[in-house]
Design an enzyme around this catalytic site. Structure first.
Site, PDB file in Angstrom:
ATOM      1  CG  ASN A  23      -7.194   4.022  18.313  1.00  9.67           C
ATOM      2  OD1 ASN A  23      -7.165   4.171  16.950  1.00  9.67           O
ATOM      3  ND2 ASN A  23      -6.870   3.757  19.094  1.00  9.67           N
ATOM      4  CD  GLU A  24      -4.597   9.906  19.403  1.00 12.17           C
ATOM      5  OE1 GLU A  24      -4.325   9.022  18.144  1.00 12.17           O
ATOM      6  OE2 GLU A  24      -4.831   9.809  20.003  1.00 12.17           O
TER       7      GLU A  24
ATOM      8  CD  GLN B   4      -2.530   0.910   2.022  1.00 11.97           C
ATOM      9  OE1 GLN B   4      -2.481   0.752   3.501  1.00 11.97           O
ATOM     10  NE2 GLN B   4      -4.179   1.610   2.819  1.00 11.97           N
ATOM     11  N   GLY B   5       0.335   2.540  -0.518  1.00 10.57           N
ATOM     12  CA  GLY B   5       1.669   3.241  -1.266  1.00 10.57           C
ATOM     13  C   GLY B   5       0.343   4.570  -0.871  1.00 10.57           C
ATOM     14  CE1 TYR B   6      -4.479   3.772  -1.359  1.00 10.06           C
ATOM     15  CE2 TYR B   6      -5.736   4.498   0.648  1.00 10.06           C
ATOM     16  CZ  TYR B   6      -5.854   4.410   0.320  1.00 10.06           C
ATOM     17  OH  TYR B   6      -6.890   3.366  -0.978  1.00 10.06           O
TER      18      TYR B   6
ATOM     19  CD  GLU C 246      -6.517  -0.291   6.207  1.00 12.24           C
ATOM     20  OE1 GLU C 246      -6.761   1.525   5.367  1.00 12.24           O
ATOM     21  OE2 GLU C 246      -5.864  -0.171   6.868  1.00 12.24           O
TER      22      GLU C 246
END
Lengths: 376, 398
Positions: B384-385, B126-128, B244
């Site tokens: 999570n933020e 994955q290239g995010y 995901e």
């Protein structure tokens, strides 16, 4: 799997919520606080008329529901409205009468379901904290029946109850599970005195003194000496109800608090736009969903074998107690000064929510109990 | 309400269990149970076994070679495979890219890439994320400039999990700087053997090179590798992230971790008796178990809604936060349970067949390693933020 409410339960919930929205207002609650019983007779009559009291019993005693999920639906709605009417006492004492009563005793429940009779359970004692098996009150056999002597602590709704279910020891040592018996005691029985007081979370309770209270043999509920299992089951049912009520209270508090975050402005914008507050509110929402799942779990396991049922009771009480504290404290904090005031609606809800941890065992009691039940 | 599984679901569970008993190589299960390092070949072996049964892509429709399972069946499969300590399915091709291609890809892309995901010819990564972008994907800077039939890609990706094994990468690239930052992003498939692609491992807290930096230096990518339309990549990226986040609660992993913790607490001694009987420690374990019991039901509630056709929205953010925090807490307590042997860190012991002398009990090193490794849970896939911000906006209307 199906997590949806049945149509009947949904209809009951909707009707109950509508009724309470109209009747269980802050003004009505304030007025009820001034009465001798601490609740509104009009709301009680309304609950009976709608069949809500019948919903906590099954058909065998004249009710029409009575499962864990029925209790959950009714009590979540009561919690959401902040209602203080003593239906939980009916669940507690009524379950014992339904399970152990003879035909005459069970007939009382018809009057209860019609809203014409109030009940209370006098079981816990001043030095017993939350221990269900700890009974020092004694029942001594006499020629005509029994003589009861002892003290009972924080008996909710005792002052309004027509009949009080009293536990007393007919044999065994103070912390034995064996030897506990139950008796139906009319409130006006000579020798029974009440020290009555209001509760922090609404409603009233009393300390009971029983001094040479004479009862006929027919006052005994079920066999002698074997009431512990029934008491544990009744408390399990009451715990489902109480956890669901806590969930309803949390939902009400969540709504009050998010409304406040949307409308209260500081530094030129609604305070809900501040990420610090959004995150805390998001955490509350997550914890409330955990609480909802815990209620579903305990309601769904109410009729299972003892160990599994009690593990879920302790799990739910532990989790609900912990979440209740967080929700109450955070909502007060996020409201700022207004959250500290008695006159604002939040005050009643958070006090009632916090006090829920103080019945049938708090989160620490149930954490330790959960461990023991697992080890057993 | 009915909290029990249907007879069909129970039969499916039995079928999965029987399959695992027969087909999961004990060698791989043992590695999983002991937290040993899995090689690329281990992953490929397990993928091939699953693919032979038609179970590699549980979430794909049957017409694309998937199993066509609904959310409940996928959940059961995940529960059983984690309970059996099977290697997890590497998600990048199967769980992430696959659904995006099925929904937005061209006919040629579907026909070319999907079979190669299943047969293992392509290992995707994955290239995010980019340095400085983190969970804020709208700010990606890697550029793709159109040049005839190609895009020329320049920039850098980071946190590319298992990129060292991959031969293909799907990337978010900037194709326009006009309008809102989300509107200039495209979704591009890049062959990692193309000249100009460099992979550099990043060693994490646990000492493992699990993630990588990927550099693009004038990399020429055929224009037909663009998925969907130019500048519409944000839509596809969001769709991928929703996928995901299914199974994001990780109930199966948490159950396995809790079981492992209970095993260790029964073996470790404190004050002359098993740690599991020490009241405070037992209470801490019980608290986590109580949390997990409730979270598993929350998870099933979301799954039941999903199986009934309602796409999970911001609820998956709740599951992500709760699920990751519970697992992290279990990992932390497991590390505590190990006591002084949590400190030795001889990472060569993680390899299969390592013959160096062990240090302390065999569960000590994996406990520490997993504790450090799983600090990532609350950071990746949208921290999570970021999830809390989504909840604030979508569920609380703040």
């Amino acid at each position: 799997m199906n997590f949806e409410l049945s149509d009947e339960r949904r209809m009951l919930r909707d009707a109950l919520e509508r009724f309470l929205r109209d009747t269980c207002t802050p003004t009505a609650r304030a007025a009820a606080e001034q009465t001798e019983t601490g609740f509104s007779p009009e709301i009680w009559a309304g609950l009976a008329e709608m069949g809500v009291i019948g919903a906590v019993f099954d058909e065998s005693v004249g009710g029409f529901a009575g499962s864990g999920f029925d209790l959950a639906v009714v009590f979540e709605a009561l919690g959401r409205a902040g209602a203080v009417e003593p239906l939980l006492e009916v669940v507690l004492a009524g379950s014992l009468i339904a399970e152990r009563g003879d035909a005459d005793q069970r007939a009382l429940l018809e009057t209860v379901i019609a809203g014409e009779m109030h009940l209370a359970l006098a079981h816990y004692e001043p030095a017993g904290r939350y221990d269900l098996e700890r009974v020092a009150t004694t029942a001594t056999a006499t020629e005509s029946g029994y003589r009861i002597d002892g003290r009972k602590a924080v008996v909710v709704n005792a002052g309004a109850a027509d009949t009080i279910v009293v536990s007393a020891r007919t044999s065994g040592d103070v912390a034995d599970k064996q030897g506990i018996s139950l008796f139906l005691v009319p409130r006006n029985t000579p020798g029974l005195t009440l020290r009555d007081y209001p509760l922090a979370g609404g409603g009233r309770a009393a300390e009971l003194k029983l001094e040479a209270v004479e009862l006929p043999a027919a006052a005994r509920l079920g066999c002698e000496g074997d009431a512990f299992d029934a008491l544990e089951r009744a408390v399990a049912r009451a715990s489902v109800a109480q956890c669901a009520e806590a969930l309803g209270l949390m939902e009400a508090i969540r709504e009050l608090t998010t409304d406040y975050l949307r409308t209260r402005k500081q530094f030129g914008q609604p305070i809900g736009k501040f990420q610090a507050l959004q995150h805390r509110m998001a955490d509350l929402l997550i914890e409330i969903e955990q609480a909802r799942s815990a209620v579903i779990n305990v309601a769904g396991h109410l009729d299972r074998e003892r160990d599994l049922r009690e593990r879920h009771v302790s799990a739910a009480k532990q989790l609900i107690g912990t979440v209740a504290k967080l929700v109450a404290e955070e909502s007060i904090q996020m409201h700022g000064g207004i959250g500290m005031t008695q006159e604002y609606e939040l005050a009643h809800f958070v006090r009632r929510l916090i006090m829920i941890d103080h019945r049938f065992g708090d989160h620490l009691h149930h954490l330790a109990r959960f461990v023991r039940l697992k080890a057993a | 309400m009915d909290l029990s599984y249907t007879p069909e679901q129970l039969a499916f569970r039995a079928e999965v269990r029987a399959f695992l008993a027969e087909k999961l190589p004990p060698r791989l299960a043992e590695k999983g149970r002991l937290g040993k390092r899995l090689t690329k070949a281990d992953h490929e072996e397990w993928h091939a076994i699953l693919n032979a049964r038609g179970w590699l892509a549980g979430n794909w429709p049957v017409e694309f070679g998937g199993a066509g399972w609904n959310a409940v069946e996928r959940h059961i499969f995940e529960e059983e495979t984690t309970r059996a300590h099977a290697p997890r399915i590497v998600p990048f091709g199967v769980a992430m890219l696959g659904p995006v291609l099925q929904k937005f890809g061209s006919k040629e892309q579907i026909e070319h890439f999907l079979p190669r995901i299943l047969n293992g010819e392509h290992w995707w990564c994955q290239g995010y994320s980019e340095p400085g972008a983190g969970s804020d994907l709208a700010s990606v800077k890697t550029t793709a400039v159109r040049d005839g039939d190609s895009y020329i890609v320049n920039g850098q990706k980071t946190w590319t999990t298992l990129g060292q094994h991959a031969n293909w990468i799907f990337c978010l690239v900037r194709t326009s700087t006009e309008g809102k930052p989300q509107e200039g992003i495209s979704f591009l498939l890049i062959d990692m053997e193309t000249p100009g692609v460099t992979v550099r491992p990043i060693v994490l807290l646990d000492g493992e090179p699990e993630v990588n930096e990927v550099f693009f230096d004038d990399v020429r990518v055929p224009a037909e590798n663009l998925v969907g339309e130019e500048n519409k990549g944000w839509t596809y990226a969001k769709y991928l992230l929703t996928h995901e986040r299914t199974n994001i609660a990780g109930v199966g992993f948490a159950n396995a971790a809790l079981e492992n913790l209970a095993r260790i607490a029964a073996l470790e001694c404190a004050g002359g008796r098993p740690l599991a009987e020490e009241p405070l420690f037992a209470a801490k374990m019980a608290e986590l178990e109580i949390q997990l019991m409730a979270m598993a039901t929350t998870n099933l509630r979301v799954i039941a809604r999903a199986a009934a056709g309602q796409a999970p929205g911001a609820e998956s953010s709740m599951l992500k936060i709760k699920g990751t925090v519970i697992r992290q807490e279990i990992n932390a307590l497991t590390r505590t349970a190990v006591g002084p042997y949590a400190a030795p860190f001889p990472s060569e012991l993680l390899d299969e067949g390592a013959n160096a002398e062990p240090v302390g009990p065999d569960y000590a090193l994996p406990a520490t390693r997993q504790y450090f490794n799983n600090r990532k849970l609350s950071i990746y896939g949208g921290s999570n933020e970021v999830q809390r911000a989504i909840i604030g906006k979508a569920l609380l209307d703040l």
